[in-house]
Motif scaffolding. Structure first.
Motif, PDB file in Angstrom:
ATOM      1  N   ALA A 113       0.177  -6.683   6.299  1.00 15.67           N
ATOM      2  CA  ALA A 113      -0.120  -7.638   5.477  1.00 15.67           C
ATOM      3  C   ALA A 113      -1.701  -8.145   5.887  1.00 15.67           C
ATOM      4  O   ALA A 113      -2.185  -8.867   4.985  1.00 15.67           O
ATOM      5  N   ASP A 114      -2.229  -7.982   7.067  1.00 19.52           N
ATOM      6  CA  ASP A 114      -3.491  -8.349   7.198  1.00 19.52           C
ATOM      7  C   ASP A 114      -4.074  -7.384   8.443  1.00 19.52           C
ATOM      8  O   ASP A 114      -3.292  -6.492   8.912  1.00 19.52           O
ATOM      9  N   GLY A 115      -5.340  -7.473   8.663  1.00 21.38           N
ATOM     10  CA  GLY A 115      -5.739  -6.350   9.482  1.00 21.38           C
ATOM     11  C   GLY A 115      -6.043  -4.930   8.966  1.00 21.38           C
ATOM     12  O   GLY A 115      -5.819  -4.891   7.657  1.00 21.38           O
ATOM     13  N   GLY A 116      -6.625  -4.143   9.631  1.00 20.41           N
ATOM     14  CA  GLY A 116      -7.220  -2.999   9.021  1.00 20.41           C
ATOM     15  C   GLY A 116      -6.317  -1.866   9.006  1.00 20.41           C
ATOM     16  O   GLY A 116      -5.159  -1.877   9.872  1.00 20.41           O
ATOM     17  N   ALA A 117      -6.317  -0.780   8.168  1.00 14.86           N
ATOM     18  CA  ALA A 117      -5.120   0.161   7.930  1.00 14.86           C
ATOM     19  C   ALA A 117      -6.075   1.259   7.463  1.00 14.86           C
ATOM     20  O   ALA A 117      -6.984   1.161   6.461  1.00 14.86           O
ATOM     21  N   LEU A 118      -5.786   2.718   7.492  1.00 12.15           N
ATOM     22  CA  LEU A 118      -6.264   3.835   6.905  1.00 12.15           C
ATOM     23  C   LEU A 118      -5.165   4.450   6.250  1.00 12.15           C
ATOM     24  O   LEU A 118      -4.303   5.009   6.798  1.00 12.15           O
ATOM     25  N   ILE A 119      -5.155   4.407   5.078  1.00 13.95           N
ATOM     26  CA  ILE A 119      -4.526   5.260   4.199  1.00 13.95           C
ATOM     27  C   ILE A 119      -4.882   6.465   3.795  1.00 13.95           C
ATOM     28  O   ILE A 119      -5.932   6.687   3.234  1.00 13.95           O
ATOM     29  N   LEU A 132      -8.387   6.150  -8.280  1.00 15.06           N
ATOM     30  CA  LEU A 132      -7.994   4.800  -9.055  1.00 15.06           C
ATOM     31  C   LEU A 132      -6.844   4.257  -9.264  1.00 15.06           C
ATOM     32  O   LEU A 132      -6.878   2.852  -9.178  1.00 15.06           O
ATOM     33  N   MET A 133      -5.681   5.119  -9.403  1.00  8.23           N
ATOM     34  CA  MET A 133      -4.646   4.452  -9.642  1.00  8.23           C
ATOM     35  C   MET A 133      -3.913   3.971  -8.220  1.00  8.23           C
ATOM     36  O   MET A 133      -3.196   3.057  -8.169  1.00  8.23           O
ATOM     37  N   LEU A 134      -4.426   4.518  -7.082  1.00  4.17           N
ATOM     38  CA  LEU A 134      -4.076   4.146  -5.998  1.00  4.17           C
ATOM     39  C   LEU A 134      -4.504   2.851  -5.477  1.00  4.17           C
ATOM     40  O   LEU A 134      -3.753   2.024  -4.912  1.00  4.17           O
ATOM     41  N   GLN A 135      -5.811   2.636  -6.082  1.00  4.59           N
ATOM     42  CA  GLN A 135      -6.283   1.247  -5.647  1.00  4.59           C
ATOM     43  C   GLN A 135      -5.810   0.290  -6.776  1.00  4.59           C
ATOM     44  O   GLN A 135      -5.437  -0.830  -5.968  1.00  4.59           O
ATOM     45  N   VAL A 136      -5.117   0.631  -7.811  1.00  2.00           N
ATOM     46  CA  VAL A 136      -4.374  -0.389  -8.511  1.00  2.00           C
ATOM     47  C   VAL A 136      -3.076  -0.701  -7.902  1.00  2.00           C
ATOM     48  O   VAL A 136      -2.474  -1.755  -7.687  1.00  2.00           O
ATOM     49  N   ALA A 137      -2.446   0.409  -7.258  1.00  2.00           N
ATOM     50  CA  ALA A 137      -1.169   0.408  -6.575  1.00  2.00           C
ATOM     51  C   ALA A 137      -1.033  -0.771  -5.457  1.00  2.00           C
ATOM     52  O   ALA A 137      -0.311  -1.599  -5.397  1.00  2.00           O
ATOM     53  N   VAL A 138      -2.106  -0.773  -4.638  1.00  4.73           N
ATOM     54  CA  VAL A 138      -2.256  -1.516  -3.317  1.00  4.73           C
ATOM     55  C   VAL A 138      -2.600  -2.887  -3.792  1.00  4.73           C
ATOM     56  O   VAL A 138      -1.822  -3.702  -3.212  1.00  4.73           O
ATOM     57  N   ARG A 146      -3.807  -6.879  -1.595  1.00  3.01           N
ATOM     58  CA  ARG A 146      -4.925  -6.377  -0.854  1.00  3.01           C
ATOM     59  C   ARG A 146      -6.003  -5.404  -1.437  1.00  3.01           C
ATOM     60  O   ARG A 146      -5.465  -4.634  -2.541  1.00  3.01           O
ATOM     61  N   HIS A 147      -7.084  -5.249  -1.015  1.00  2.17           N
ATOM     62  CA  HIS A 147      -8.034  -4.426  -1.903  1.00  2.17           C
ATOM     63  C   HIS A 147      -8.247  -3.052  -0.993  1.00  2.17           C
ATOM     64  O   HIS A 147      -8.293  -3.064   0.372  1.00  2.17           O
ATOM     65  N   LEU A 148      -8.237  -2.064  -1.636  1.00  2.00           N
ATOM     66  CA  LEU A 148      -8.336  -0.680  -1.258  1.00  2.00           C
ATOM     67  C   LEU A 148      -9.736  -0.285  -1.126  1.00  2.00           C
ATOM     68  O   LEU A 148     -10.409  -0.261  -2.442  1.00  2.00           O
ATOM     69  N   ARG A 149     -10.412  -0.127  -0.259  1.00  5.82           N
ATOM     70  CA  ARG A 149     -11.980   0.601  -0.070  1.00  5.82           C
ATOM     71  C   ARG A 149     -11.663   1.999   0.071  1.00  5.82           C
ATOM     72  O   ARG A 149     -11.464   2.504   1.106  1.00  5.82           O
ATOM     73  N   LEU A 150     -11.858   2.702  -1.090  1.00  9.93           N
ATOM     74  CA  LEU A 150     -11.789   4.070  -0.871  1.00  9.93           C
ATOM     75  C   LEU A 150     -13.213   4.891  -0.419  1.00  9.93           C
ATOM     76  O   LEU A 150     -14.261   4.330  -0.766  1.00  9.93           O
ATOM     77  N   LEU A 151     -12.959   5.858   0.357  1.00  8.77           N
ATOM     78  CA  LEU A 151     -14.124   6.769   0.743  1.00  8.77           C
ATOM     79  C   LEU A 151     -14.413   7.818  -0.343  1.00  8.77           C
ATOM     80  O   LEU A 151     -13.316   8.453  -0.583  1.00  8.77           O
ATOM     81  N   GLU A 184     -12.682  -2.095  11.115  1.00 13.00           N
ATOM     82  CA  GLU A 184     -13.020  -3.190  12.120  1.00 13.00           C
ATOM     83  C   GLU A 184     -13.211  -4.410  11.667  1.00 13.00           C
ATOM     84  O   GLU A 184     -12.855  -5.735  12.324  1.00 13.00           O
ATOM     85  N   ARG A 185     -13.620  -4.535  10.323  1.00 10.99           N
ATOM     86  CA  ARG A 185     -13.677  -5.734   9.396  1.00 10.99           C
ATOM     87  C   ARG A 185     -12.198  -6.342   9.215  1.00 10.99           C
ATOM     88  O   ARG A 185     -12.239  -7.391   8.506  1.00 10.99           O
ATOM     89  N   GLY A 186     -11.051  -5.401   9.234  1.00  9.15           N
ATOM     90  CA  GLY A 186      -9.926  -5.824   8.863  1.00  9.15           C
ATOM     91  C   GLY A 186      -9.570  -5.318   7.571  1.00  9.15           C
ATOM     92  O   GLY A 186      -8.426  -5.848   6.856  1.00  9.15           O
ATOM     93  N   GLU A 187     -10.131  -4.333   6.848  1.00  6.81           N
ATOM     94  CA  GLU A 187     -10.122  -3.844   5.330  1.00  6.81           C
ATOM     95  C   GLU A 187      -8.992  -2.782   5.660  1.00  6.81           C
ATOM     96  O   GLU A 187      -8.803  -2.166   6.543  1.00  6.81           O
ATOM     97  N   ILE A 188      -8.453  -2.667   4.255  1.00  2.92           N
ATOM     98  CA  ILE A 188      -7.688  -1.007   3.981  1.00  2.92           C
ATOM     99  C   ILE A 188      -8.435  -0.436   3.466  1.00  2.92           C
ATOM    100  O   ILE A 188      -9.123  -0.570   2.439  1.00  2.92           O
ATOM    101  N   VAL A 189      -8.459   0.870   3.807  1.00  2.00           N
ATOM    102  CA  VAL A 189      -9.472   1.921   3.731  1.00  2.00           C
ATOM    103  C   VAL A 189      -8.665   3.234   3.188  1.00  2.00           C
ATOM    104  O   VAL A 189      -7.689   3.676   3.967  1.00  2.00           O
ATOM    105  N   GLY A 190      -9.125   3.721   2.127  1.00  2.00           N
ATOM    106  CA  GLY A 190      -8.482   4.904   1.865  1.00  2.00           C
ATOM    107  C   GLY A 190      -9.314   6.225   1.877  1.00  2.00           C
ATOM    108  O   GLY A 190     -10.392   6.199   1.506  1.00  2.00           O
ATOM    109  N   VAL A 191      -8.641   7.325   2.120  1.00  2.00           N
ATOM    110  CA  VAL A 191      -9.436   8.509   2.424  1.00  2.00           C
ATOM    111  C   VAL A 191      -8.423   9.803   1.721  1.00  2.00           C
ATOM    112  O   VAL A 191      -7.185   9.685   2.030  1.00  2.00           O
TER     113      VAL A 191
END
Length: 330
Positions: A113-119, A132-138, A146-151, A184-191
């Motif tokens: 629900a909060d804090g960082g995670a790596l998908i 892009l579809m993964l970004q909408v799903a999250v 939550r917003h997904l920050r894709l690499l 470390e900023r608490g974002e959800i990051v996707g790789v």
């Protein structure tokens, strides 16, 4: 057009970010700071949660255009424009997500629900529509939106137009330094560790995971102390069945591959339209990393074991979803 305000990395308080999101949901000006509570007045009535009226939508749209013209909006130091992503990019992608690919999402509760995670997800489809579809799903299915920050690969950031759009949508270069800062900023990051090997593989190898690199994503998660969430995507493999690769054309254009499908390049631009397959996105149980010592990120054997664990989890889930699937298109 005036320049947007750039918020230095990590300086925007979380409370203000939540307040901006709440303001957008109510159709108001999202960038106005939240006023302090006053004890002498009763609390304001909660904003209506039902669909906005036509007048409210028009007013919200005009307010959005006004902020764009005057530059009264914010981007972070990666170039991410949260308001533009929410109100424009997501609105454009959502009909494709809901009506065309009819994406079904499972296991969204496995994203914190909060804090960082790596998908970590599989990658396929000839063109990277799965990201892009993964970004909408999250964003649309998570209770906290939550917003997904894709690499993304280097190629994305050298293509004119795509570079700026990707930055505004929250994508950043697939490097350990940027990923760790976001986590470390608490974002959800996707790789998607398969990279071009995944999206450019022939149709005969569909749903067979390619090599996951050297496990750099595991090291990044360990350093940031965030969980790794395996993600399996079914449906993207069939949108552009790649039956050939024109390597000479790819070298001339400076591309990793040049796909040949049953419709492209034979039908020209019409061949670029993806097939309307039915998608399923499943988020697996998170793999914790905060219990390891600091030096664990430099242990090659641990990197190998955790990378293999994530890869096997995604592959097993892909096979399971394929068995459960009734049809490619339904």
């Amino acid at each position: 057009m005036a320049d947007a305000k750039v918020i230095p990395f990590g300086e925007e308080p979380r409370a203000r970010r939540k307040a901006r999101r709440a303001g957008r949901a109510a159709g108001g000006t999202a960038l106005v700071p939240v006023p302090e509570a006053r004890t002498e007045h009763p609390p304001a009535a909660p904003a209506p949660t039902g669909p906005r009226s036509l007048e409210e939508r028009i007013a919200g749209g005009l307010a959005f255009l006004r902020r764009r013209i005057t530059g009264d909006y914010e981007v972070d130091d990666f170039g991410y424009d949260e308001e533009l992503t929410d109100q424009v990019l997501m609105s454009l992608l959502r009909p494709v997500y809901e009506k065309y690919f009819r994406v079904e999402v499972k296991g969204i509760e496995n994203i914190p629900a909060d804090g960082g995670a790596l998908i970590v997800a599989n990658h396929s489809g000839t063109l990277p529509l799965d990201g892009l579809m993964l970004q909408v799903a999250v964003h649309d299915h998570h209770p906290a939106q939550r917003h997904l920050r894709l690499l993304a690969a280097d190629l994305v950031f050298v293509l004119p137009g795509i570079n700026e759009l990707a930055r505004k949508a929250g994508h950043t270069l697939a490097c350990a330094e940027d990923a760790q800062r976001l986590l470390e900023r608490g974002e959800i990051v996707g790789v998607m560790p398969e990279g071009f090997k995944g999206i450019g593989k022939p149709f005969a190898d569909r749903y067979k995971l390619q090599r996951f690199g050297r496990g750099g994503f595991v090291s990044t998660a360990l350093k940031a102390g965030v969980p790794i969430v395996p993600c399996s995507i079914v449906g993207a493999e069939e949108i552009y069945p790649m039956i050939g690769n024109a390597k000479t054309v790819a070298r001339v254009l400076g591309l990793p591959y040049f796909p040949v499908t049953p419709t492209f390049p034979w039908l020209g631009l019409l061949g670029v339209v993806p097939l309307p397959t039915k998608w399923t996105i499943q988020f697996g149980e998170p793999i914790p990393t905060d219990g390891y010592p600091m030096e664990a990120a430099d242990d090659p054997m641990l990197m190998f074991n955790l990378t293999d664990q994530v890869r096997e989890t995604i592959q097993h889930t892909l096979y399971k979803l394929l068995v459960q699937r009734r049809s490619v298109f339904f």
